[in-house]
Enzyme design. Structure first.
Site, PDB file in Angstrom:
ATOM      1  N   SER A 138     137.569  76.028 -49.622  1.00  0.00           N
ATOM      2  CA  SER A 138     137.912  77.378 -50.073  1.00  0.00           C
ATOM      3  C   SER A 138     137.190  78.437 -49.254  1.00  0.00           C
ATOM      4  O   SER A 138     136.116  78.196 -48.689  1.00  0.00           O
ATOM      5  CB  SER A 138     137.552  77.559 -51.547  1.00  0.00           C
ATOM      6  OG  SER A 138     138.142  76.560 -52.338  1.00  0.00           O
TER       7      SER A 138
HETATM    8  N1  SAH Z   1     136.091  72.818 -54.142  1.00  0.00           N
HETATM    9  C1  SAH Z   1     136.658  72.406 -52.887  1.00  0.00           C
HETATM   10  C2  SAH Z   1     138.074  72.921 -52.732  1.00  0.00           C
HETATM   11  C3  SAH Z   1     138.966  71.872 -52.177  1.00  0.00           C
HETATM   12  S1  SAH Z   1     140.694  72.191 -52.282  1.00  0.00           S
HETATM   13  C4  SAH Z   1     135.777  72.826 -51.717  1.00  0.00           C
HETATM   14  O1  SAH Z   1     134.819  73.580 -51.922  1.00  0.00           O
HETATM   15  O2  SAH Z   1     136.001  72.361 -50.602  1.00  0.00           O
HETATM   16  C5  SAH Z   1     141.097  71.483 -53.863  1.00  0.00           C
HETATM   17  C6  SAH Z   1     140.842  70.021 -54.055  1.00  0.00           C
HETATM   18  O3  SAH Z   1     141.374  69.672 -55.331  1.00  0.00           O
HETATM   19  C7  SAH Z   1     141.527  69.089 -53.054  1.00  0.00           C
HETATM   20  O4  SAH Z   1     140.562  68.280 -52.454  1.00  0.00           O
HETATM   21  C8  SAH Z   1     142.490  68.271 -53.903  1.00  0.00           C
HETATM   22  O5  SAH Z   1     142.625  66.924 -53.479  1.00  0.00           O
HETATM   23  C9  SAH Z   1     141.835  68.340 -55.268  1.00  0.00           C
HETATM   24  N2  SAH Z   1     142.729  68.087 -56.404  1.00  0.00           N
HETATM   25  C10 SAH Z   1     144.010  68.504 -56.575  1.00  0.00           C
HETATM   26  N3  SAH Z   1     144.489  68.078 -57.756  1.00  0.00           N
HETATM   27  C11 SAH Z   1     143.485  67.373 -58.356  1.00  0.00           C
HETATM   28  C12 SAH Z   1     143.364  66.671 -59.581  1.00  0.00           C
HETATM   29  N4  SAH Z   1     144.372  66.579 -60.466  1.00  0.00           N
HETATM   30  N5  SAH Z   1     142.186  66.062 -59.857  1.00  0.00           N
HETATM   31  C13 SAH Z   1     141.146  66.119 -58.993  1.00  0.00           C
HETATM   32  N6  SAH Z   1     141.205  66.769 -57.813  1.00  0.00           N
HETATM   33  C14 SAH Z   1     142.353  67.389 -57.492  1.00  0.00           C
END
Ligand code: SAH
Length: 225
Positions: free
Chosen positions: A75
């Site tokens: 993000s």
């Molecule tokens: N907090 C992260 C943001 C990553 S983007 C950072 O700081 O880098 C969002 C993430 O949510 C992705 O890695 C995706 O695989 C995950 N995601 C999407 N749906 C999900 C679910 N149902 N359960 C767990 N993770 C999920």
């Protein structure tokens, strides 16, 4: 609570770790309205370059989202700061659940501001690399699990804060149910034409919702990968 210690830089991208670059990022976040000094201090203290691929490390302190592979993104620092600030608004927190570990950057920020961080990720490969980083950075208060965040983390509930970093079409009731009374759930909600960042507070007899504005996140998906 801020643990005043420097996170070790790990083995990567030493050239990019100068405090000058991180200082500039923090100034930019201040200009964009981030006020919580605890959050700004955690961002200053965290080597974001360690959470992205080496090829992108020169861009790690720009205020932009960057690809982390497997169709996912780390993000934008502003959104990490905004969500953390919204989560901490009610005071300091002991136990926080994050849905969507991704690169692990948001978890690392939280780990410096709350007692225990529980984080779940549905993509095994991302979980593996973020766990390795938590260990290298000695962030031993992060507990990461391969799971679908729609069901939260029942054995660790209740949480006094939950942060979701992927956009869902509806607010998962299971997550609201795992909140302490008075606890907050901060998450992007996909309204079709746009996504809105919501802060939902669980009350004695229901919930109160605050709209924090338009955002852009990858979708929250179901099942494991
Ligand atoms: N907090 C992260 C943001 C990553 S983007 C950072 O700081 O880098 C969002 C993430 O949510 C992705 O890695 C995706 O695989 C995950 N995601 C999407 N749906 C999900 C679910 N149902 N359960 C767990 N993770 C999920």
């Amino acid at each position: 609570m801020i643990h005043h210690r420097h996170l070790s830089e790990g083995s990567r991208g030493i050239g990019m770790t100068s405090h000058g670059t991180r200082d500039r990022l923090v100034s930019r976040l201040r200009e964009k309205g981030i006020r919580d000094e605890r959050v700004l201090a955690a961002i200053l203290n965290t080597p974001r370059h360690a959470f992205v691929d080496e090829a992108l490390s020169s861009r790690a302190y720009e205020d932009t989202a960057l690809p982390i592979g497997l169709g996912q993104t780390i993000s934008q620092p502003w959104i990490v700061a905004r969500m953390t600030e919204a989560l901490l608004e009610g005071g300091s927190l002991d136990k926080v659940l994050e849905v969507g570990t991704g690169s692990g950057y948001q978890s690392a920020i939280l780990a410096q501001l709350v007692k225990e961080v529980f984080t779940v990720e549905r993509i095994k490969e991302l979980l593996r690399s973020s766990r390795k980083l938590f260990h290298e950075l000695r962030l031993y208060n992060i507990h990461a699990r391969h799971a679908d965040g729609h069901v939260g983390w029942t054995t660790q509930a209740p949480f006094d804060g939950i942060l979701v970093t992927a956009a869902a079409r509806r607010v998962p009731e299971e997550l609201v149910a795992q909140l302490e009374i008075g606890g907050r759930l901060v998450m992007p909600l996909d309204r079709g034409s746009e996504q809105r960042l919501l802060a939902i507070r669980r009350t004695e007899d229901g919930q109160e919702t605050e709209d924090l504005g338009a955002v852009v996140f990858v979708p929250m998906l179901s099942g494991l990968a």
